[in-house]
Every structure is written in structure tokens, then in C-alpha cells.
Scaffold this motif. Structure first.
Motif, PDB file in Angstrom:
ATOM      1  N   UNK A 165       0.813  -1.229   0.000  1.00 21.86           N
ATOM      2  CA  UNK A 165       0.000   0.000   0.000  1.00 21.86           C
ATOM      3  C   UNK A 165       0.843   1.273   0.000  1.00 21.86           C
ATOM      4  N   UNK A 166       1.994   1.214  -0.680  1.00 26.07           N
ATOM      5  CA  UNK A 166       2.881   2.387  -0.704  1.00 26.07           C
ATOM      6  C   UNK A 166       2.674   3.241  -1.956  1.00 26.07           C
ATOM      7  N   UNK A 167       2.337   2.574  -3.083  1.00 28.12           N
ATOM      8  CA  UNK A 167       2.214   3.292  -4.358  1.00 28.12           C
ATOM      9  C   UNK A 167       0.772   3.163  -4.852  1.00 28.12           C
ATOM     10  N   UNK A 168       0.215   4.262  -5.304  1.00 29.25           N
ATOM     11  CA  UNK A 168      -1.214   4.255  -5.645  1.00 29.25           C
ATOM     12  C   UNK A 168      -1.517   5.283  -6.730  1.00 29.25           C
ATOM     13  N   UNK A 169      -2.740   5.197  -7.278  1.00 27.25           N
ATOM     14  CA  UNK A 169      -3.244   6.265  -8.133  1.00 27.25           C
ATOM     15  C   UNK A 169      -3.846   7.300  -7.194  1.00 27.25           C
ATOM     16  N   UNK A 170      -3.417   8.534  -7.281  1.00 28.77           N
ATOM     17  CA  UNK A 170      -3.874   9.530  -6.310  1.00 28.77           C
ATOM     18  C   UNK A 170      -5.404   9.585  -6.273  1.00 28.77           C
ATOM     19  N   UNK A 171      -5.950   9.669  -5.066  1.00 28.71           N
ATOM     20  CA  UNK A 171      -7.406   9.711  -4.895  1.00 28.71           C
ATOM     21  C   UNK A 171      -7.899  11.148  -4.829  1.00 28.71           C
ATOM     22  N   UNK A 172      -6.971  12.081  -4.813  1.00 31.46           N
ATOM     23  CA  UNK A 172      -7.294  13.511  -4.705  1.00 31.46           C
ATOM     24  C   UNK A 172      -6.088  14.311  -5.206  1.00 31.46           C
ATOM     25  N   UNK A 173      -6.294  15.585  -5.498  1.00 41.02           N
ATOM     26  CA  UNK A 173      -5.155  16.408  -5.914  1.00 41.02           C
ATOM     27  C   UNK A 173      -4.453  17.034  -4.705  1.00 41.02           C
ATOM     28  N   UNK A 174      -4.948  16.750  -3.503  1.00 38.04           N
ATOM     29  CA  UNK A 174      -4.349  17.358  -2.311  1.00 38.04           C
ATOM     30  C   UNK A 174      -2.852  17.063  -2.113  1.00 38.04           C
ATOM     31  N   UNK A 175      -2.316  15.900  -2.577  1.00 35.69           N
ATOM     32  CA  UNK A 175      -0.857  15.744  -2.454  1.00 35.69           C
ATOM     33  C   UNK A 175      -0.078  16.888  -3.116  1.00 35.69           C
ATOM     34  N   UNK A 176      -0.715  17.615  -4.030  1.00 37.18           N
ATOM     35  CA  UNK A 176      -0.048  18.764  -4.658  1.00 37.18           C
ATOM     36  C   UNK A 176       0.213  19.876  -3.640  1.00 37.18           C
ATOM     37  N   UNK A 184       8.439  25.130  -2.372  1.00 36.88           N
ATOM     38  CA  UNK A 184       8.319  26.598  -2.483  1.00 36.88           C
ATOM     39  C   UNK A 184       8.361  27.224  -1.089  1.00 36.88           C
ATOM     40  N   UNK A 185       8.643  28.511  -1.057  1.00 35.42           N
ATOM     41  CA  UNK A 185       8.592  29.206   0.230  1.00 35.42           C
ATOM     42  C   UNK A 185       7.471  30.253   0.179  1.00 35.42           C
ATOM     43  N   UNK A 186       6.737  30.415   1.297  1.00 33.29           N
ATOM     44  CA  UNK A 186       5.608  31.350   1.310  1.00 33.29           C
ATOM     45  C   UNK A 186       6.086  32.781   1.037  1.00 33.29           C
ATOM     46  N   UNK A 187       5.281  33.644   0.460  1.00 38.95           N
ATOM     47  CA  UNK A 187       3.883  33.377   0.106  1.00 38.95           C
ATOM     48  C   UNK A 187       3.722  32.416  -1.085  1.00 38.95           C
ATOM     49  N   UNK A 188       2.749  31.491  -0.961  1.00 38.41           N
ATOM     50  CA  UNK A 188       2.493  30.510  -2.020  1.00 38.41           C
ATOM     51  C   UNK A 188       1.043  30.660  -2.485  1.00 38.41           C
ATOM     52  N   UNK A 189       0.880  30.736  -3.794  1.00 40.49           N
ATOM     53  CA  UNK A 189      -0.491  30.702  -4.344  1.00 40.49           C
ATOM     54  C   UNK A 189      -0.463  29.779  -5.559  1.00 40.49           C
ATOM     55  N   UNK A 190      -1.077  28.597  -5.404  1.00 40.51           N
ATOM     56  CA  UNK A 190      -1.006  27.627  -6.515  1.00 40.51           C
ATOM     57  C   UNK A 190      -2.391  27.084  -6.876  1.00 40.51           C
ATOM     58  N   UNK A 191      -2.479  26.653  -8.134  1.00 46.12           N
ATOM     59  CA  UNK A 191      -3.667  25.963  -8.618  1.00 46.12           C
ATOM     60  C   UNK A 191      -3.155  24.722  -9.344  1.00 46.12           C
ATOM     61  N   UNK A 192      -3.641  23.520  -8.922  1.00 42.11           N
ATOM     62  CA  UNK A 192      -3.107  22.279  -9.495  1.00 42.11           C
ATOM     63  C   UNK A 192      -4.242  21.383  -9.977  1.00 42.11           C
ATOM     64  N   UNK A 193      -4.583  21.489 -11.262  1.00 46.85           N
ATOM     65  CA  UNK A 193      -5.645  20.638 -11.801  1.00 46.85           C
ATOM     66  C   UNK A 193      -5.105  19.281 -12.242  1.00 46.85           C
ATOM     67  N   UNK A 194      -5.959  18.243 -12.227  1.00 44.72           N
ATOM     68  CA  UNK A 194      -5.507  16.948 -12.738  1.00 44.72           C
ATOM     69  C   UNK A 194      -6.481  15.833 -12.459  1.00 44.72           C
ATOM     70  N   UNK A 195      -6.114  14.638 -12.977  1.00 43.34           N
ATOM     71  CA  UNK A 195      -6.981  13.466 -12.817  1.00 43.34           C
ATOM     72  C   UNK A 195      -6.784  12.834 -11.451  1.00 43.34           C
ATOM     73  N   UNK A 196      -7.877  12.288 -10.920  1.00 41.48           N
ATOM     74  CA  UNK A 196      -7.805  11.507  -9.685  1.00 41.48           C
ATOM     75  C   UNK A 196      -8.626  10.235  -9.881  1.00 41.48           C
ATOM     76  N   UNK A 197      -8.363   9.235  -9.023  1.00 47.69           N
ATOM     77  CA  UNK A 197      -8.953   7.911  -9.250  1.00 47.69           C
ATOM     78  C   UNK A 197      -9.527   7.333  -7.959  1.00 47.69           C
ATOM     79  N   UNK A 198     -10.739   6.808  -8.064  1.00 39.96           N
ATOM     80  CA  UNK A 198     -11.342   6.132  -6.911  1.00 39.96           C
ATOM     81  C   UNK A 198     -12.143   4.938  -7.390  1.00 39.96           C
ATOM     82  N   UNK A 199     -12.235   3.918  -6.531  1.00 42.59           N
ATOM     83  CA  UNK A 199     -12.987   2.720  -6.923  1.00 42.59           C
ATOM     84  C   UNK A 199     -14.487   2.989  -6.808  1.00 42.59           C
TER      85      UNK A 199
END
Ligand code: PHE
Length: 341
Positions: A165-176, A184-199
């Protein structure tokens, strides 16, 4: 003999006028000028002529031959010219006729919405980030304060690659969030779109693969008011000024406090319909203030900095933006559907 030659010339000329094909021309040549042809036949009788007549008739015969040959050459040239013209005419290409266009596609409606969302955030000073769809459980869960044994890490919900259970298809973009905080060092403002996978089983609102957009802002003095203000402004720019939103308290392990944001149903305007499952509202994102433990784990001092984060469902945003009622339409790629946008 003189008469015979004159008659021959006359007959030949008459016949020449009616020749049209190369075969006819060749047959004519053999008939009149060939070794066994009519002119030769006449010339063979020259032996019976007197010494005075012979050169005269000889000269006449030569001139008849020359006349016929010349006229034959003209007719031949003429028919060849006509044949060429006919061919050019039949093979004529009109380069001004409009071509057959192959139909040109366009961007998928969901990616159009994504572009609009990106533009809005870029206008607010956010930076777009891209990240891996294959993740370590560390990033998808542990560093987001979802510890081992937490029900969200179950095999029933997550596509794991490895037994441990160490490697997976991300279930959310929150790991970004973690990737950004670590690099990065603050101030940080990011937007990270992408695919996620759930059963998940496919239905009108679920698909085992879907898209999220993670947003995050970290700086000194950031509060929940910044989160609400930013998101309210974004949905107004996207859906129009009359868009109604509501924030409900919720729980996420990596934010505290946490909330979910709903927008009033675009189909029934809040009355309740199948699209909003009778609720009158459609949930579009989860959000909250980044948990101090998460900040600390990434080397950011929670006593100095604070931040918010959200995870938005892109398909849901597209359904709302284009007033589409079924999620499956987004993925089926039926051109009759896609052509409408
Ligand atoms: N990752 C959460 C989900 O998939 C959404 C979320 C993102 C919540 C960021 C809070 C902050 O449901």
C-alpha cells in the motif's frame, strides 16, 4: 494515264477530308501510297509510255504523290491536335471548385471550463502546477494527516499498485499541497488541476476517474474570510453575478476548520430536481484552513504562516457551467453531445 492520276488525286483528296482516327489515316496511307497501293499500281504501267510522255507523267505522278503526302500530313496533324484537345478537355481540373473540408474538432467542454478557471486564478496571482497521478501513500495520505489505519486508506476505495500500500493512483489532488509546500517558500499561491482515481461505480454523478482542481494560498495573516472571498468571486466570474453559494461545516483530516461549498442548482434554481437529487444545491468543493500539523510537516512554521486550500470537482463545475445533467455525457465522447458546446 494523266487522267487516272488526276482521278486518283481527286479521290484521295475527297477521302482525306473524312479521316478522323489514326487507324483510318494509316489505312489511307497503305491504300494510296503503299508498295501495293494505287499510285504504285499506276506507276507500274509507265513502261508502256512513249519516251516523250514518260518524264511528263513521271513528274505528274511525283506531284500527285507529294500533294497527297502533304495533305495527309496536314490531316494527321489536325486529328492529333483535336485528339489532344479532347483529352485536355476531359481531364480538365477546375482549381477554383471548393475542396472537401474534413471536419475540425474543438476543445472538450470540460477543458474549456478548466481554462476559464485557470484564467480567473491566474488573474488573482496564482501559479499553475502539474503533478504526478501515480503517488506515494505518504503524499496522498500520511503527510496530509491521514494516518495509517484511517478508513480513507482502505483498499476498497483506492487503486494501489503494491501489496504494501505504498504506491497508488492519487485519490485527490491534495498531495499537490505537499509538493508545493516542500518545494516553495511562502507566500504561495497555486492551482493544481488533474486526474484523480477512486474505486467508484459509474452513475450520473460518479466515475472511477475524474478531475479535481486543488487550490492553495499560504501567507502571513491568511484567514477563512480570504477563502470565502476568493471562492465566491471565482464562481461569480464563472457562472455569473447571480450565483448563490453556501458553505457548510465539514471534516477533512488536513484542514481545520473544514467546510464544503455548494452552489445553488442551475437546473431548478434551488427548488429540487434530479440533477441536485432534490437538494436544491450542488456540492462543488471541499476546503478549509490548512491544518497546523500539515504546515509543520512541510517545514512551514504555523505560528508565522497560515493558509487555506480547496479541492474542486472539475466535472461538477462543467456540468454547472453548461447546465448538463449527467456526468457520463462528459466522458462518453459522443460528438452529437460535444458539438453543442
Ligand atoms: N481533497 C479533498 C477531497 O477530495 C478536498 C479538499 C481539498 C478539502 C483541499 C480540503 C482542502 O474531497
Amino acid at each position: 494515264m494523266r487522267e487516272k492520276l488526276e482521278l486518283l488525286r481527286k479521290a484521295a483528296f475527297e477521302e482525306l477530308g473524312g479521316l478522323t482516327t489514326p487507324e483510318e489515316i494509316e489505312a489511307f496511307r497503305v491504300k494510296y501510297l503503299g508498295k501495293k497501293g494505287e499510285l504504285t499500281a499506276i506507276l507500274k504501267q509507265m513502261g508502256g509510255l512513249s519516251a516523250e510522255e514518260r518524264p511528263v507523267i513521271g513528274q505528274l505522278a511525283n506531284s500527285v504523290r507529294e500533294d497527297i503526302e502533304k495533305k495527309l500530313a496536314d490531316v494527321k496533324a489536325e486529328t492529333e491536335k483535336r485528339a489532344l484537345e479532347a483529352r485536355l478537355q476531359s481531364e480538365k481540373i477546375d482549381v477554383t471548385v471548393p475542396g472537401k473540408r474534413s471536419p475540425l474538432g474543438h476543445r472538450h467542454p470540460m477543458y474549456e471550463v478548466l481554462d476559464e478557471i485557470k484564467d480567473i486564478f491566474i488573474g488573482m496571482g496564482f501559479q499553475i502546477l502539474d503533478g504526478p497521478e501515480i503517488e506515494l501513500a505518504d503524499y496522498n495520505f500520511t503527510k496530509l494527516n491521514v494516518e495509517e489505519g484511517h478508513p480513507a486508506r482502505e483498499w476498497t476505495d483506492t487503486f494501489y499498485f503494491t501489496e504494501d500500500s505504498e504506491v497508488l493512483l492519487r485519490t485527490q489532488t491534495s498531495p499537490m499541497q505537499i509538493h508545493a509546500m516542500e518545494t516553495m517558500t511562502p507566500p504561495i499561491r497555486i492551482l493544481a488541476p488533474g486526474r484523480v482515481y477512486r474505486k467508484d461505480e459509474v452513475d450520473a454523478t460518479h466515475s472511477p476517474m475524474f478531475h479535481q482542481i486543488e487550490g492553495m494560498a499560504i501567507d502571513k495573516g491568511i484567514t477563512m474570510a480570504d477563502l470565502k472571498g476568493t471562492l465566491s468571486e471565482v464562481v461569480k466570474q464563472l457562472y455569473g453575478d447571480d450565483t448563490v453559494t453556501r458553505f457548510r461545516p465539514h471534516h477533512f483530516p488536513f484542514t481545520e476548520p473544514s467546510c464544503e461549498m455548494d452552489i445553488r442548482c442551475h437546473k431548478c434554481r434551488g427548488a429540487g430536481c434530479p440533477t441536485c437529487k432534490g437538494e436544491g444545491w450542488i456540492e462543488v468543493l471541499g476546503a478549509g484552513m490548512i491544518h497546523p500539523k500539515v504546515l509543520e510537516g512541510c517545514g512551514i512554521d504555523p505560528d508565522v504562516y497560515s493558509g487555506w486550500a480547496f479541492g474542486m470537482g472539475l466535472e461538477r463545475m462543467a456540468l454547472g457551467r453548461f447546465k448538463i445533467s449527467d456526468l457520463r455525457l462528459i466522458f462518453e465522447n459522443d460528438v452529437r453531445f460535444l458539438e453543442q458546446f
